[in-house]
Structures are given as C-alpha cells and as structure tokens.
Design an enzyme around this catalytic site. Structure first.
Site, PDB file in Angstrom:
ATOM      1  N   CYS A  63       0.822  -1.226   0.000  1.00  0.00           N
ATOM      2  CA  CYS A  63       0.000   0.000   0.000  1.00  0.00           C
ATOM      3  C   CYS A  63       0.851   1.270   0.000  1.00  0.00           C
ATOM      4  O   CYS A  63       0.337   2.356  -0.253  1.00  0.00           O
ATOM      5  CB  CYS A  63      -0.931   0.012   1.203  1.00  0.00           C
ATOM      6  SG  CYS A  63      -2.065  -1.369   1.226  1.00  0.00           S
ATOM      7  N   HIS A  93      -3.104   7.252   3.624  1.00  0.00           N
ATOM      8  CA  HIS A  93      -3.606   5.973   3.122  1.00  0.00           C
ATOM      9  C   HIS A  93      -4.995   5.711   3.722  1.00  0.00           C
ATOM     10  O   HIS A  93      -5.232   5.958   4.904  1.00  0.00           O
ATOM     11  CB  HIS A  93      -2.621   4.880   3.542  1.00  0.00           C
ATOM     12  CG  HIS A  93      -3.015   3.521   3.083  1.00  0.00           C
ATOM     13  ND1 HIS A  93      -3.396   3.258   1.800  1.00  0.00           N
ATOM     14  CD2 HIS A  93      -3.078   2.335   3.755  1.00  0.00           C
ATOM     15  CE1 HIS A  93      -3.691   1.977   1.689  1.00  0.00           C
ATOM     16  NE2 HIS A  93      -3.513   1.394   2.862  1.00  0.00           N
ATOM     17  N   ASN A 107     -10.261   0.518   0.924  1.00  0.00           N
ATOM     18  CA  ASN A 107      -8.802   0.537   0.817  1.00  0.00           C
ATOM     19  C   ASN A 107      -8.406   0.001  -0.558  1.00  0.00           C
ATOM     20  O   ASN A 107      -8.537  -1.197  -0.818  1.00  0.00           O
ATOM     21  CB  ASN A 107      -8.222  -0.325   1.941  1.00  0.00           C
ATOM     22  CG  ASN A 107      -6.710  -0.400   1.923  1.00  0.00           C
ATOM     23  OD1 ASN A 107      -6.078   0.042   0.966  1.00  0.00           O
ATOM     24  ND2 ASN A 107      -6.142  -0.958   2.974  1.00  0.00           N
TER      25      ASN A 107
HETATM   26  O1  UT7 Z   1      -3.509  -1.349   3.847  1.00  0.00           O
HETATM   27  C1  UT7 Z   1      -3.312  -1.967   5.080  1.00  0.00           C
HETATM   28  C2  UT7 Z   1      -4.374  -2.983   5.300  1.00  0.00           C
HETATM   29  N1  UT7 Z   1      -4.877  -3.274   6.585  1.00  0.00           N
HETATM   30  C3  UT7 Z   1      -5.214  -2.434   7.586  1.00  0.00           C
HETATM   31  O2  UT7 Z   1      -4.944  -1.279   7.620  1.00  0.00           O
HETATM   32  C4  UT7 Z   1      -5.960  -3.059   8.727  1.00  0.00           C
HETATM   33  C5  UT7 Z   1      -5.750  -2.392  10.060  1.00  0.00           C
HETATM   34  N2  UT7 Z   1      -6.681  -2.936  11.035  1.00  0.00           N
HETATM   35  C6  UT7 Z   1      -7.975  -2.586  11.075  1.00  0.00           C
HETATM   36  O3  UT7 Z   1      -8.418  -1.754  10.305  1.00  0.00           O
HETATM   37  C7  UT7 Z   1      -8.853  -3.221  12.130  1.00  0.00           C
HETATM   38  O4  UT7 Z   1      -8.061  -3.972  13.025  1.00  0.00           O
HETATM   39  C8  UT7 Z   1      -9.971  -4.137  11.530  1.00  0.00           C
HETATM   40  C9  UT7 Z   1     -11.015  -3.284  10.810  1.00  0.00           C
HETATM   41  C10 UT7 Z   1      -9.357  -5.139  10.565  1.00  0.00           C
HETATM   42  C11 UT7 Z   1     -10.683  -4.888  12.641  1.00  0.00           C
HETATM   43  O5  UT7 Z   1     -11.212  -3.973  13.577  1.00  0.00           O
HETATM   44  P1  UT7 Z   1     -10.981  -4.204  15.146  1.00  0.00           P
HETATM   45  O6  UT7 Z   1     -11.705  -3.142  15.837  1.00  0.00           O
HETATM   46  O7  UT7 Z   1      -9.486  -4.302  15.354  1.00  0.00           O
HETATM   47  O8  UT7 Z   1     -11.713  -5.574  15.368  1.00  0.00           O
HETATM   48  P2  UT7 Z   1     -11.116  -6.958  15.930  1.00  0.00           P
HETATM   49  O9  UT7 Z   1     -10.173  -7.566  14.942  1.00  0.00           O
HETATM   50  O10 UT7 Z   1     -10.638  -6.717  17.325  1.00  0.00           O
HETATM   51  O11 UT7 Z   1     -12.416  -7.830  15.990  1.00  0.00           O
HETATM   52  C12 UT7 Z   1     -13.476  -7.538  16.871  1.00  0.00           C
HETATM   53  C13 UT7 Z   1     -14.582  -8.512  16.638  1.00  0.00           C
HETATM   54  C14 UT7 Z   1     -14.112  -9.968  16.588  1.00  0.00           C
HETATM   55  O12 UT7 Z   1     -15.105 -10.742  17.204  1.00  0.00           O
HETATM   56  P3  UT7 Z   1     -14.940 -11.237  18.735  1.00  0.00           P
HETATM   57  O13 UT7 Z   1     -13.680 -12.054  18.743  1.00  0.00           O
HETATM   58  O14 UT7 Z   1     -14.841  -9.985  19.543  1.00  0.00           O
HETATM   59  O15 UT7 Z   1     -16.180 -12.025  18.960  1.00  0.00           O
HETATM   60  C15 UT7 Z   1     -14.092 -10.286  15.118  1.00  0.00           C
HETATM   61  O16 UT7 Z   1     -14.286 -11.638  14.849  1.00  0.00           O
HETATM   62  O17 UT7 Z   1     -15.195  -8.249  15.373  1.00  0.00           O
HETATM   63  C16 UT7 Z   1     -15.250  -9.480  14.630  1.00  0.00           C
HETATM   64  N3  UT7 Z   1     -15.195  -9.134  13.197  1.00  0.00           N
HETATM   65  C17 UT7 Z   1     -16.292  -8.821  12.502  1.00  0.00           C
HETATM   66  N4  UT7 Z   1     -17.587  -8.748  12.853  1.00  0.00           N
HETATM   67  C18 UT7 Z   1     -18.455  -8.378  11.892  1.00  0.00           C
HETATM   68  C19 UT7 Z   1     -14.095  -9.050  12.396  1.00  0.00           C
HETATM   69  N5  UT7 Z   1     -14.490  -8.692  11.172  1.00  0.00           N
HETATM   70  C20 UT7 Z   1     -15.833  -8.543  11.210  1.00  0.00           C
HETATM   71  C21 UT7 Z   1     -16.788  -8.165  10.254  1.00  0.00           C
HETATM   72  N6  UT7 Z   1     -18.079  -8.092  10.640  1.00  0.00           N
HETATM   73  N7  UT7 Z   1     -16.462  -7.854   8.985  1.00  0.00           N
END
Ligand code: UT7
Length: 321
Positions: free
Chosen positions: A110, A246, A276
């Site tokens: 990215c 980004h 993204n």
């Molecule tokens: O270009 C670079 C590319 N990547 C990035 O920049 C990613 C950087 N990271 C992020 O943007 C965030 O970490 C995410 C958007 C990927 C995730 O957000 P988060 O607030 O860090 O959520 P999390 O990973 O802590 O997940 C929280 C909960 C989990 O469930 P439990 O374990 O709390 O029951 C996940 O399984 O949200 C769940 N979850 C979802 N729920 C509904 C993860 N993805 C989804 C989804 N819909 N799409």
C-alpha cells in the site's frame, strides 16, 4: 531538482458493492463495517481488468497535464495485483497507451505510490528534463478471501495516476521498511511444481492479516513518517495545507491526525466510498481533490501511507500546477 505534478487522473470499476450486499455473503453488518472502518461501499472489478483501470487513469492524467503519450520517458506502476505475473502492469499499460518508453512495476504494497515518487525523484536527479507517468493501481478483489469477513469488507479496486515533469516541488520524502511477513501477506503460488514440498505450497493465495497489529503499526509509523518528513523539509506542521493519508480505516486516520495535532479539516479522505484500494489510495484521493478544485498553487500537501512489508512512507509536495 526534483519534479512537479503536471496532472492527475484516476479510474474505478463500475460495480459498487455496498456493506448490505456483503452482509448477505459473510457474517457481517453495515453497522459493524461503518463503525469499525468508516467504509460504506467500495468499487470492485467485474468486467474490468487492472490494465483497463490503469489505462483510464493514465489517459486522464495525460489530459490534465497537457502531455502527449509520445512525451513520456518512463512509466512506473506501483501494484501488488497486476493482471499478469509477467509482463508487468507497466508494460501492459505502455502497450495500451502506445508509448515507447521503459516501463516497470514496483511493489511496496500500500506504500507503493510513495516509493514510486521517490524512484521518480531519482530519475529526475539524473535527468531533470523528462516526463514520468506514475500509476498506483490495485485490484485487491483478486487477493482477498471473499469468505473471510475480517478482510473482504476492507478493500476496493482502483487506479490513480500522476504525470511528473521538471520542477522542484518534492520538498522531502521519507521511506522505511520493517521486514515482517506475518502481520500482512499474500502467499504466491508454486504452480504445479512436482518438486516443491514446503508447507507454503499448501497455502491459499489469499490475503492474511493480523488487523490489530497492522492497526498499531499504521498509526505509529504514519505519525513518525510525517514528523520526520516535516523535519527533513524544515517545514512547520502549521504550514501543511492538506494531509492525504492511506485510506485503510477511518479510525487509523483519526488517531494519526490526533497524534499529529492537525486540524481534522486538513485531512482528506474518501474511504467511505472507495475502501482501501492499496497502492491506488493516495493517488485516487489526490486526483479527486484536484478535480474538485481543492488545491491552490503553493499549497503544501503531505502524502503518507503504510502497508505490507511492513512499509511506510511520507512525502511533502508543493502543489504548483
Ligand atoms: O492497507 C493496510 C491494510 N490493513 C489495515 O490497515 C488493517 C488495520 N486494522 C484494522 O483496520 C482493524 O483492526 C480491523 C477493521 C481489521 C478490525 O477492527 P478491530 O476493531 O481491530 O476488530 P477486531 O479484529 O478486534 O475484531 C473484533 C470482533 C471480533 O469478534 P470477537 O472475537 O470480539 O467475537 C471479530 O471476529 O469483530 C469481529 N469481526 C467482525 N464482525 C463483523 C471481524 N471482522 C468482522 C466483520 N463483521 N467484517
């Protein structure tokens, strides 16, 4: 001597994919995606190839620059998702444009567009009188696992382009890489080699990400890169007209802007509608804001990105079109 931006262009696929549509495919919801990422919809290739998008973006950038294809001395494409492993997207684009200059791809995930600016600056240092087409283009829809809700909701496809010409408007650029595969990777295929026995050959060719680790890296590394690039250019924070970060997650952007203590209105975003788009993010944002008439000559623009690698970059550019 560095370069100046002569013109910009961008292109997106026609197909809009809303959060509601994704919630019919995987266990997610519009509410979760909006509140955790700021994304409402993204564009995804259906009939288009990545070369099509890069071509459209390049044509618009050439038009905006009043530059003919024949004047181009180099084409650089930043991408991780070209239509072919070989030839490069840049060569496919060169053929489509009918250009005759050297052309190559580079991969800094990215952060590719920022790395591309630095490579271009090197070419201008060697020969100030030239024109370079730099394209950031990615079709992440071919790399994400559409059954994995934690990643497929984040990305979109698109291409952004700039034509660079003689000038002195890249004030400074700061790049870094902290080699670490685990937080964000897409394994490549070993094809049907009967000899390859390693475990990687069993992995599916989809994007794997540790979201929280990438989140932490993103905020810290972009803030650091912006502070370093301002220091390098001898520019005070108050002189920044706009920050173009980004577009990975609105919470990453907000956290970085808060830490940098920048007024929020100076930070430009399009993540809600684009998601993204990887190496294309900053280039698309730059083009959309150029076309909206946002920039005045003399404005100092700070571009910053982070991505797989893990890579980071920030540059400070004077708008002078
Ligand atoms: O270009 C670079 C590319 N990547 C990035 O920049 C990613 C950087 N990271 C992020 O943007 C965030 O970490 C995410 C958007 C990927 C995730 O957000 P988060 O607030 O860090 O959520 P999390 O990973 O802590 O997940 C929280 C909960 C989990 O469930 P439990 O374990 O709390 O029951 C996940 O399984 O949200 C769940 N979850 C979802 N729920 C509904 C993860 N993805 C989804 C989804 N819909 N799409």
């Amino acid at each position: 001597m560095s370069f100046t931006i002569l013109g910009t262009g961008s292109a997106l696929p026609g197909r809009i994919v809303t959060n509601e549509e994704l919630s019919c495919m995987v266990d997610t919801s519009d509410e979760w995606i909006r509140s955790r990422t700021g994304i409402r919809q993204r564009r995804v290739c259906s009939g288009e190839s990545l070369t099509d998008l890069a071509y459209q973006a390049a044509l618009l950038a050439l038009e905006d620059s009043c530059c003919e294809v024949g004047e181009l001395d180099l084409i650089i494409c930043a991408t991780v998702s070209a239509d072919y492993v070989l030839p490069s997207l840049a060569c496919a684009l060169q053929a489509r444009l009918g250009a005759h200059c050297p052309a190559f791809d580079m991969n800094a995930a990215c952060t590719g567009f920022l790395y591309g600016l630095d490579i271009a600056a090197g070419y201008f240092a060697r020969n100030p009188q030239q024109k370079i087409l730099l394209v950031g283009a990615d079709a992440m829809s071919r790399l994400v696992d559409w059954q994995e809700r934690s990643t497929c909701v984040l990305f979109g496809d698109g291409a952004g382009a700039v034509v660079l010409g003689p000038g002195n408007d890249l004030l400074a650029i700061e790049l870094s890489a902290q080699g670490d595969i685990a937080p964000l990777y897409v394994p490549n295929s070993w094809g049907n080699s009967p000899f390859h026995q390693a475990e990687e050959s069993q992995k599916k060719p989809y994007l794997v990400m540790d979201g929280q680790e990438v989140f932490r890296f993103a905020v810290t590394s972009m803030v650091q890169a912006v502070e370093q690039v301002l220091h390098k250019a001898g520019v005070r924070k108050e002189r920044i007209a706009y920050l173009l970060p980004h577009q990975a997650n609105i919470r990453i952007i907000d956290a970085a802007v808060n830490r940098l203590k920048l007024p929020r209105e100076k930070c430009l975003t399009n993540i809600a509608l684009r998601g993204n788009t990887s190496a294309a993010c900053v280039a698309i944002l730059l083009d959309e804001q150029n076309r909206a008439g946002r920039f005045q000559n003399g404005d100092l623009l700070v571009l910053t990105a982070f991505g797989g690698g893990l890579t980071t970059g920030a540059s400070i550019l004077r708008w002078n079109k």
